[in-house]
Design a protein around this motif. Structure first.
Motif, mmCIF file in Angstrom:
data_model
loop_
_atom_site.group_PDB
_atom_site.id
_atom_site.type_symbol
_atom_site.label_atom_id
_atom_site.label_comp_id
_atom_site.label_asym_id
_atom_site.label_seq_id
_atom_site.Cartn_x
_atom_site.Cartn_y
_atom_site.Cartn_z
ATOM 1 N N GLN A 1 0.841 -1.192 0.000
ATOM 2 C CA GLN A 1 0.000 0.000 0.000
ATOM 3 C C GLN A 1 0.878 1.245 0.000
ATOM 4 O O GLN A 1 2.015 1.161 0.458
ATOM 5 N N TRP A 2 0.526 2.454 -0.480
ATOM 6 C CA TRP A 2 -0.775 2.836 -0.944
ATOM 7 C C TRP A 2 -0.679 3.471 -2.321
ATOM 8 O O TRP A 2 0.384 3.987 -2.695
ATOM 9 N N VAL A 3 -1.806 3.484 -3.044
ATOM 10 C CA VAL A 3 -1.927 4.306 -4.253
ATOM 11 C C VAL A 3 -3.192 5.135 -4.088
ATOM 12 O O VAL A 3 -4.042 4.794 -3.263
ATOM 13 N N PRO A 4 -3.331 6.219 -4.872
ATOM 14 C CA PRO A 4 -4.523 7.047 -4.724
ATOM 15 C C PRO A 4 -5.811 6.245 -4.959
ATOM 16 O O PRO A 4 -5.840 5.351 -5.806
ATOM 17 N N GLU A 5 -6.821 6.582 -4.222
ATOM 18 C CA GLU A 5 -8.102 5.871 -4.296
ATOM 19 C C GLU A 5 -8.634 5.845 -5.723
ATOM 20 O O GLU A 5 -9.214 4.853 -6.166
ATOM 21 N N SER A 6 -8.403 6.931 -6.470
ATOM 22 C CA SER A 6 -8.969 7.052 -7.821
ATOM 23 C C SER A 6 -8.343 6.068 -8.821
ATOM 24 O O SER A 6 -8.865 5.887 -9.921
ATOM 25 N N TRP A 7 -7.251 5.443 -8.473
ATOM 26 C CA TRP A 7 -6.558 4.581 -9.434
ATOM 27 C C TRP A 7 -7.333 3.326 -9.796
ATOM 28 O O TRP A 7 -6.955 2.602 -10.714
ATOM 29 N N ARG B 1 7.104 -11.636 -12.585
ATOM 30 C CA ARG B 1 6.313 -10.951 -11.566
ATOM 31 C C ARG B 1 4.947 -10.583 -12.134
ATOM 32 O O ARG B 1 4.811 -10.381 -13.353
ATOM 33 N N GLN B 2 3.981 -10.532 -11.282
ATOM 34 C CA GLN B 2 2.635 -10.116 -11.675
ATOM 35 C C GLN B 2 2.226 -9.009 -10.727
ATOM 36 O O GLN B 2 2.204 -9.206 -9.497
ATOM 37 N N VAL B 3 1.907 -7.860 -11.293
ATOM 38 C CA VAL B 3 1.515 -6.727 -10.459
ATOM 39 C C VAL B 3 0.002 -6.541 -10.583
ATOM 40 O O VAL B 3 -0.501 -6.296 -11.681
ATOM 41 N N ILE B 4 -0.694 -6.691 -9.486
ATOM 42 C CA ILE B 4 -2.160 -6.582 -9.492
ATOM 43 C C ILE B 4 -2.556 -5.299 -8.777
ATOM 44 O O ILE B 4 -2.267 -5.121 -7.589
ATOM 45 N N SER B 5 -3.196 -4.415 -9.523
ATOM 46 C CA SER B 5 -3.527 -3.091 -8.992
ATOM 47 C C SER B 5 -5.002 -3.041 -8.587
ATOM 48 O O SER B 5 -5.778 -3.942 -8.907
ATOM 49 N N PRO B 6 -5.425 -1.958 -7.949
ATOM 50 C CA PRO B 6 -6.856 -1.801 -7.642
ATOM 51 C C PRO B 6 -7.714 -1.869 -8.912
ATOM 52 O O PRO B 6 -8.816 -2.419 -8.894
ATOM 53 N N TYR B 7 -7.188 -1.340 -10.007
ATOM 54 C CA TYR B 7 -7.922 -1.407 -11.282
ATOM 55 C C TYR B 7 -8.125 -2.868 -11.697
ATOM 56 O O TYR B 7 -9.225 -3.272 -12.064
ATOM 57 N N GLU C 1 -11.104 -7.558 -12.841
ATOM 58 C CA GLU C 1 -11.034 -9.020 -12.909
ATOM 59 C C GLU C 1 -11.788 -9.734 -11.803
ATOM 60 O O GLU C 1 -12.349 -10.795 -12.009
ATOM 61 N N TYR C 2 -11.792 -9.140 -10.604
ATOM 62 C CA TYR C 2 -12.425 -9.839 -9.481
ATOM 63 C C TYR C 2 -13.765 -9.210 -9.092
ATOM 64 O O TYR C 2 -14.436 -9.696 -8.174
ATOM 65 N N GLY C 3 -14.110 -8.078 -9.732
ATOM 66 C CA GLY C 3 -15.374 -7.431 -9.375
ATOM 67 C C GLY C 3 -15.343 -6.747 -8.019
ATOM 68 O O GLY C 3 -16.387 -6.536 -7.399
ATOM 69 N N LEU C 4 -14.147 -6.386 -7.550
ATOM 70 C CA LEU C 4 -14.051 -5.679 -6.270
ATOM 71 C C LEU C 4 -14.217 -4.181 -6.529
ATOM 72 O O LEU C 4 -13.297 -3.518 -6.996
ATOM 73 N N LEU C 5 -15.388 -3.678 -6.268
ATOM 74 C CA LEU C 5 -15.674 -2.271 -6.573
ATOM 75 C C LEU C 5 -14.700 -1.353 -5.847
ATOM 76 O O LEU C 5 -14.426 -1.538 -4.663
ATOM 77 N N GLY C 6 -14.197 -0.386 -6.615
ATOM 78 C CA GLY C 6 -13.234 0.534 -6.036
ATOM 79 C C GLY C 6 -11.890 -0.142 -5.773
ATOM 80 O O GLY C 6 -11.011 0.446 -5.160
ATOM 81 N N GLY C 7 -11.758 -1.389 -6.229
ATOM 82 C CA GLY C 7 -10.518 -2.123 -5.950
ATOM 83 C C GLY C 7 -10.369 -2.425 -4.464
ATOM 84 O O GLY C 7 -9.279 -2.722 -3.992
ATOM 85 N N GLY D 1 -15.796 -2.874 0.263
ATOM 86 C CA GLY D 1 -16.247 -1.706 1.027
ATOM 87 C C GLY D 1 -15.372 -1.548 2.253
ATOM 88 O O GLY D 1 -15.121 -2.515 2.974
ATOM 89 N N GLU D 2 -14.904 -0.328 2.463
ATOM 90 C CA GLU D 2 -13.959 -0.052 3.542
ATOM 91 C C GLU D 2 -14.548 -0.407 4.913
ATOM 92 O O GLU D 2 -15.757 -0.258 5.135
#
Ligand SMILES: Cc1cc2nc3c(=O)[nH]c(=O)nc-3n(C[C@H](O)[C@H](O)[C@H](O)COP(=O)(O)OP(=O)(O)OC[C@H]3O[C@@H](n4cnc5c(N)ncnc54)[C@H](O)[C@@H]3O)c2cc1C
Length: 170
Positions: free
Chosen positions: A47-53, A87-93, A98-104, A109-110
């Motif tokens: 962590q962390w990257v900006p929420e909007s990513w 290596r595999q880099v998995i981002s919030p996007y 791919e996983y349907g996790l809204l907002g990454g 949900g927080e």
């Protein structure tokens, strides 16, 4: 604490952490079957990257974030970089796409106070039941939320049993 705060502040200011926080696990040291002989899998939960990513790939920035992450570990284990074959880099996007996790968000949900108890997933639907009779929610978007606890599922099962008992009595 200062290190973590700085990493978080970077994301609040719109960029990936310059020196990221990371929870790293080399699970193949306890289960060799998950990697070819003589090799390992190193999972870096960072962590962390900006929420909007979550809305855009930000691929270059995400890869650069991963480079910095590995640089950090290389300070402790200088031979790490030369030992990486893939290596595999998995981002919030990626997690949203791919996983349907809204907002990454890994917890669907927080886990903040305003999204727990009767507010999870939303007010009025926090008892694991849905408007469709016989359809229940039991994932991490329900109280008490995400994490490898199984508690939302347990709670949902309790409500299902309650409804079944009620129906038998009625
Ligand atoms: C990258 C990442 C890191 C995380 N790190 C942590 C951590 O360090 N600590 C922690 O506590 N939590 C962590 N979490 C969160 C945690 O993994 C989840 O909150 C938790 O797994 C949710 O549990 P669940 O049982 O609700 O759902 P899941 O664990 O997602 O289980 C749902 C299951 O249902 C299956 N399924 C889906 N659809 C169907 C269908 N139609 N038919 C049959 N089966 C189906 C899926 O294959 C899956 O096995 C992390 C999550 C992510 C994504």
């Amino acid at each position: 604490m200062d290190y973590i705060q700085r990493a978080f502040d970077d994301a609040r200011q719109g960029r990936g952490s310059q020196r990221p926080y990371c929870d790293g696990v080399i699970a193949s040291t306890v289960d060799p079957t998950i990697a070819p002989e003589g090799m390992h899998i190193f999972s870096m939960f960072a962590q962390w990257v900006p929420e909007s990513w979550h809305a855009e790939p930000h691929r270059e920035e995400v890869e650069a974030f991963a480079d910095r992450l590995i640089d950090g570990y290389a300070e402790l284990a200088p031979n790490l970089k030369g030992a990486i074959v893939h290596r595999q880099v998995i981002s919030p996007y990626d997690m949203e796409q791919e996983y349907g996790l809204l907002g990454g968000n890994i917890f669907h949900g927080e886990l903040t106070l305003n999204q727990l108890f009767h507010m999870r997933p939303v007010a009025g639907y926090a008892d694991y039941r849905t408007p469709l009779r016989g359809l229940y929610q039991c994932g991490s978007s329900t109280h008490p939320g995400g994490g490898v606890t199984g508690i939302p599922g347990r709670n949902a099962a309790r409500e299902i049993l309650r409804d079944r008992r009620r129906r038998k009595v009625a």
